[in-house]
Design a protein around this motif. Structure first.
Motif, PDB file in Angstrom:
ATOM      1  N   LEU A  61       1.316 -40.324  36.164  1.00 23.62           N
ATOM      2  CA  LEU A  61       1.164 -38.879  36.376  1.00 23.62           C
ATOM      3  C   LEU A  61       0.511 -38.628  37.738  1.00 23.62           C
ATOM      4  N   PHE A  62      -0.498 -39.441  38.064  1.00 26.38           N
ATOM      5  CA  PHE A  62      -1.179 -39.303  39.355  1.00 26.38           C
ATOM      6  C   PHE A  62      -0.182 -39.527  40.501  1.00 26.38           C
ATOM      7  N   ASN A  63       0.627 -40.584  40.379  1.00 28.62           N
ATOM      8  CA  ASN A  63       1.599 -40.888  41.443  1.00 28.62           C
ATOM      9  C   ASN A  63       2.615 -39.761  41.601  1.00 28.62           C
ATOM     10  N   ALA A 121       2.135 -36.659  40.851  1.00 28.74           N
ATOM     11  CA  ALA A 121       1.412 -35.509  41.417  1.00 28.74           C
ATOM     12  C   ALA A 121       1.308 -35.650  42.933  1.00 28.74           C
ATOM     13  N   MET A 122       0.957 -36.852  43.391  1.00 30.06           N
ATOM     14  CA  MET A 122       0.833 -37.081  44.840  1.00 30.06           C
ATOM     15  C   MET A 122       2.191 -36.926  45.528  1.00 30.06           C
ATOM     16  N   ALA A 123       3.256 -37.339  44.819  1.00 29.40           N
ATOM     17  CA  ALA A 123       4.602 -37.223  45.392  1.00 29.40           C
ATOM     18  C   ALA A 123       4.974 -35.747  45.588  1.00 29.40           C
ATOM     19  N   ASP A 170       2.948 -33.323  46.266  1.00 22.82           N
ATOM     20  CA  ASP A 170       2.210 -32.863  47.436  1.00 22.82           C
ATOM     21  C   ASP A 170       2.862 -33.391  48.722  1.00 22.82           C
ATOM     22  N   ALA A 171       3.257 -34.671  48.680  1.00 27.78           N
ATOM     23  CA  ALA A 171       3.882 -35.275  49.874  1.00 27.78           C
ATOM     24  C   ALA A 171       5.162 -34.538  50.249  1.00 27.78           C
ATOM     25  N   ARG A 172       5.957 -34.145  49.253  1.00 27.51           N
ATOM     26  CA  ARG A 172       7.218 -33.435  49.538  1.00 27.51           C
ATOM     27  C   ARG A 172       6.965 -32.087  50.206  1.00 27.51           C
ATOM     28  N   GLY A 178      -0.581 -45.358  50.330  1.00 32.43           N
ATOM     29  CA  GLY A 178       0.667 -44.566  50.352  1.00 32.43           C
ATOM     30  C   GLY A 178       1.217 -44.236  48.980  1.00 32.43           C
ATOM     31  N   ASP A 179       0.516 -44.665  47.947  1.00 37.46           N
ATOM     32  CA  ASP A 179       0.905 -44.356  46.572  1.00 37.46           C
ATOM     33  C   ASP A 179       2.302 -44.903  46.257  1.00 37.46           C
ATOM     34  N   ASN A 180       3.200 -44.105  45.660  1.00 38.76           N
ATOM     35  CA  ASN A 180       4.492 -44.675  45.242  1.00 38.76           C
ATOM     36  C   ASN A 180       5.528 -44.701  46.365  1.00 38.76           C
ATOM     37  N   ASN A 237       4.659 -49.570  52.764  1.00 39.21           N
ATOM     38  CA  ASN A 237       3.864 -48.748  51.854  1.00 39.21           C
ATOM     39  C   ASN A 237       2.773 -49.634  51.259  1.00 39.21           C
ATOM     40  N   PHE A 238       1.527 -49.356  51.640  1.00 46.05           N
ATOM     41  CA  PHE A 238       0.409 -50.227  51.250  1.00 46.05           C
ATOM     42  C   PHE A 238      -0.479 -49.494  50.259  1.00 46.05           C
ATOM     43  N   ASP A 239      -0.663 -50.064  49.074  1.00 45.21           N
ATOM     44  CA  ASP A 239      -1.557 -49.437  48.085  1.00 45.21           C
ATOM     45  C   ASP A 239      -2.080 -50.531  47.157  1.00 45.21           C
ATOM     46  N   HIS A 249      -1.697 -52.367  41.431  1.00 44.82           N
ATOM     47  CA  HIS A 249      -1.111 -51.729  40.238  1.00 44.82           C
ATOM     48  C   HIS A 249      -0.188 -50.570  40.614  1.00 44.82           C
ATOM     49  N   VAL A 250      -0.329 -50.056  41.841  1.00 45.85           N
ATOM     50  CA  VAL A 250       0.543 -48.967  42.308  1.00 45.85           C
ATOM     51  C   VAL A 250       1.775 -49.568  42.999  1.00 45.85           C
ATOM     52  N   ALA A 251       1.523 -50.515  43.912  1.00 42.30           N
ATOM     53  CA  ALA A 251       2.626 -51.081  44.711  1.00 42.30           C
ATOM     54  C   ALA A 251       3.640 -51.832  43.842  1.00 42.30           C
ATOM     55  N   GLY A 282      -2.486 -54.408  47.989  1.00 42.71           N
ATOM     56  CA  GLY A 282      -3.675 -54.981  48.614  1.00 42.71           C
ATOM     57  C   GLY A 282      -4.841 -54.029  48.537  1.00 42.71           C
ATOM     58  N   ASP A 283      -5.925 -54.419  49.204  1.00 40.09           N
ATOM     59  CA  ASP A 283      -7.141 -53.607  49.190  1.00 40.09           C
ATOM     60  C   ASP A 283      -7.460 -53.230  50.636  1.00 40.09           C
ATOM     61  N   MET A 284      -7.428 -51.937  50.929  1.00 45.89           N
ATOM     62  CA  MET A 284      -7.617 -51.492  52.327  1.00 45.89           C
ATOM     63  C   MET A 284      -9.021 -51.795  52.852  1.00 45.89           C
ATOM     64  N   PHE A 285      -9.948 -52.142  51.950  1.00 44.96           N
ATOM     65  CA  PHE A 285     -11.291 -52.518  52.416  1.00 44.96           C
ATOM     66  C   PHE A 285     -11.300 -53.964  52.914  1.00 44.96           C
ATOM     67  N   GLU A 286     -10.268 -54.724  52.509  1.00 41.46           N
ATOM     68  CA  GLU A 286     -10.186 -56.140  52.913  1.00 41.46           C
ATOM     69  C   GLU A 286      -9.327 -56.286  54.169  1.00 41.46           C
ATOM     70  N   ILE A 298      -2.477 -42.515  57.291  1.00 35.64           N
ATOM     71  CA  ILE A 298      -3.375 -42.495  56.132  1.00 35.64           C
ATOM     72  C   ILE A 298      -3.596 -41.041  55.716  1.00 35.64           C
ATOM     73  N   MET A 299      -2.979 -40.689  54.593  1.00 35.05           N
ATOM     74  CA  MET A 299      -2.963 -39.276  54.185  1.00 35.05           C
ATOM     75  C   MET A 299      -3.702 -39.083  52.869  1.00 35.05           C
ATOM     76  N   TRP A 300      -4.591 -38.105  52.846  1.00 35.65           N
ATOM     77  CA  TRP A 300      -5.342 -37.765  51.624  1.00 35.65           C
ATOM     78  C   TRP A 300      -6.080 -38.973  51.053  1.00 35.65           C
TER      79      TRP A 300
HETATM   80  C1  SAM Z   1      -5.377 -39.309  46.862  1.00 29.64           C
HETATM   81  S1  SAM Z   1      -4.232 -40.627  46.811  1.00 29.64           S
HETATM   82  C2  SAM Z   1      -3.236 -40.291  48.248  1.00 29.64           C
HETATM   83  C3  SAM Z   1      -1.852 -40.841  48.101  1.00 29.64           C
HETATM   84  C4  SAM Z   1      -0.891 -40.580  49.270  1.00 29.64           C
HETATM   85  N1  SAM Z   1      -1.425 -41.030  50.544  1.00 29.64           N
HETATM   86  C5  SAM Z   1      -0.487 -39.135  49.341  1.00 29.64           C
HETATM   87  O1  SAM Z   1      -1.084 -38.383  50.109  1.00 29.64           O
HETATM   88  O2  SAM Z   1       0.419 -38.736  48.602  1.00 29.64           O
HETATM   89  C6  SAM Z   1      -5.223 -42.016  47.334  1.00 29.64           C
HETATM   90  C7  SAM Z   1      -4.473 -43.333  47.280  1.00 29.64           C
HETATM   91  O3  SAM Z   1      -5.370 -44.386  47.716  1.00 29.64           O
HETATM   92  C8  SAM Z   1      -5.086 -45.532  46.944  1.00 29.64           C
HETATM   93  N2  SAM Z   1      -6.235 -46.446  47.004  1.00 29.64           N
HETATM   94  C9  SAM Z   1      -7.462 -46.286  46.426  1.00 29.64           C
HETATM   95  N3  SAM Z   1      -8.241 -47.351  46.706  1.00 29.64           N
HETATM   96  C10 SAM Z   1      -7.494 -48.194  47.464  1.00 29.64           C
HETATM   97  C11 SAM Z   1      -7.757 -49.474  48.048  1.00 29.64           C
HETATM   98  N4  SAM Z   1      -8.952 -50.068  47.918  1.00 29.64           N
HETATM   99  N5  SAM Z   1      -6.764 -50.052  48.781  1.00 29.64           N
HETATM  100  C12 SAM Z   1      -5.545 -49.453  48.925  1.00 29.64           C
HETATM  101  N6  SAM Z   1      -5.247 -48.234  48.388  1.00 29.64           N
HETATM  102  C13 SAM Z   1      -6.210 -47.621  47.672  1.00 29.64           C
HETATM  103  C14 SAM Z   1      -4.841 -44.970  45.559  1.00 29.64           C
HETATM  104  O4  SAM Z   1      -4.173 -45.867  44.708  1.00 29.64           O
HETATM  105  C15 SAM Z   1      -4.016 -43.725  45.887  1.00 29.64           C
HETATM  106  O5  SAM Z   1      -2.646 -43.991  45.902  1.00 29.64           O
END
Ligand code: SAM
Length: 324
Positions: A133-135, A137-139, A141-143, A168-170, A188-190, A193-195, A209-213, A223-225
């Motif tokens: 549902l979250f993905n 919802a974000m889609a 907004d992206a559209r 980048g979500d889905n 598309n990096f997320d 569990h999303v990717a 992956g993890d954007m903090f790593e 990088i949006m939202w």
């Molecule tokens: C508010 S959503 C924005 C999604 C998309 N950029 C958009 O605007 O439609 C934040 C996204 O950050 C991802 N996210 C959260 N922590 C993350 C991490 N440590 N590494 C990569 N992605 C992460 C979430 O899974 C989610 O898809």
């Protein structure tokens, strides 16, 4: 929001659209299996908010018709915002609002964690239905946002051949970007569990992956939202990883996020931006919307040599372009 959710649940906008012309209360009630009197109350409320409108039917009887806003309540289609509204009005997302004070107290805790015992991202990882549902919802907004951004910022990706959408979500955003700029190779990096559940998109590679790593290498990062979900310290950490991943000479990090205006610059979207700040406060552990000065601090501390901020075009967000 409850009334708008009710309209989506009942399928009012879909029924009017399928009818193809203004529809009477009696026809709408029987199509939807509703009692006319409460249905009238819902429609009257939504007409007052300019979501539906009154219009005579082809037989000259009073009827109801769509507006651009009511089309956003349809379940399908590129203009639909239904998933976004259903996500924000889900019990999972409403519960943290009841603990908003927890986030504000000096020794407080996150409202989302208080309600659910873990943060939003751990919760979505453990609950695939909510994640989907979250993905969606974000889609929605992206559209809405991406075409406005492409129109408002022509040439944004000129000179870049690959682009990593971080968080980048889905993949809806990068799909739209690659379609508009076919010379771009999209990543598309997320979170994994999303990717891993994202559907295949031509010209786009999904990477978990993890954007903090680390962030996957590309000419430019988008990088949006995402940064509004995090405190300054965390944003600087994420942006440093983006900066490491892009080209030193012609690379850039494109940030799409709101900029909260100072008092004298407020416009008709200020209310929505301030509302978004409250949403982020309720749903994330450390996030908040930022003023230009606050963005300047984050970008300066990351070590960007320069940045530009383009004001929004028909959207809540600004486009911030930061160069190494
Ligand atoms: C508010 S959503 C924005 C999604 C998309 N950029 C958009 O605007 O439609 C934040 C996204 O950050 C991802 N996210 C959260 N922590 C993350 C991490 N440590 N590494 C990569 N992605 C992460 C979430 O899974 C989610 O898809």
């Amino acid at each position: 929001m409850a009334v708008v959710k009710c309209a989506i649940d009942l399928g009012i906008a879909d029924a009017i659209e399928s009818h193809g012309s203004p529809i009477t209360l009696s026809d709408l009630s029987s199509t939807l299996g509703c009692a006319p009197s409460p249905l009238y109350g819902i429609i009257r409320f939504l007409m007052h908010r300019r979501i539906f409108k009154e219009k005579l039917t082809t037989q000259g009887s009073p009827g109801y018709a769509q507006t651009p806003l009511s089309r956003r309540l349809m379940r399908q289609g590129e203009h639909s915002m239904a998933a976004f509204i259903l996500m924000e009005s889900s019990p999972v997302m409403l519960a943290p609002w009841l603990s908003l004070s927890a986030r504000v107290l000096a020794n407080g805790t996150s409202s989302f964690e208080k309600a659910h015992g873990e943060d939003l991202w751990s919760y979505t990882a453990a609950n695939p239905d909510h994640s989907q549902l979250f993905n969606e919802a974000m889609a929605c907004d992206a559209r809405l946002v991406v075409p406005a951004m492409i129109q408002g910022c022509p040439g944004l990706f000129d000179g870049n051949s690959s682009l990593a959408d971080v968080g980048g979500d889905n993949g809806t955003t990068i799909k739209l970007l690659v379609k508009a700029c076919p010379w771009l190779q999209g990543i598309n990096f997320d979170l994994p569990h999303v990717a891993t559940v994202a559907v295949e998109i031509s010209g786009v590679e999904h990477v978990g992956g993890d954007m903090f790593e680390s962030v996957l290498k590309a000419d430019a990062a988008f990088i949006m939202w995402v940064l509004h979900d995090w405190a300054d310290k965390e944003c600087i950490q994420i942006l440093k990883k983006c900066k490491e991943a892009i080209l030193e000479d012609k690379g850039k990090v494109i940030i799409i996020d709101a900029v909260i205006q100072e008092q004298e610059e407020m416009d008709k979207l200020t209310d929505a931006r301030l509302m978004l700040d409250m949403v982020i406060m309720a749903h994330t552990t450390t996030g908040n919307e930022r003023t230009l000065k606050e963005w300047g601090f984050v970008l300066g501390e990351t070590g960007f040599s320069r940045y530009t901020v383009k004001p929004p075009t028909r959207a809540l967000q600004s486009v911030i372009e930061a160069c190494p």
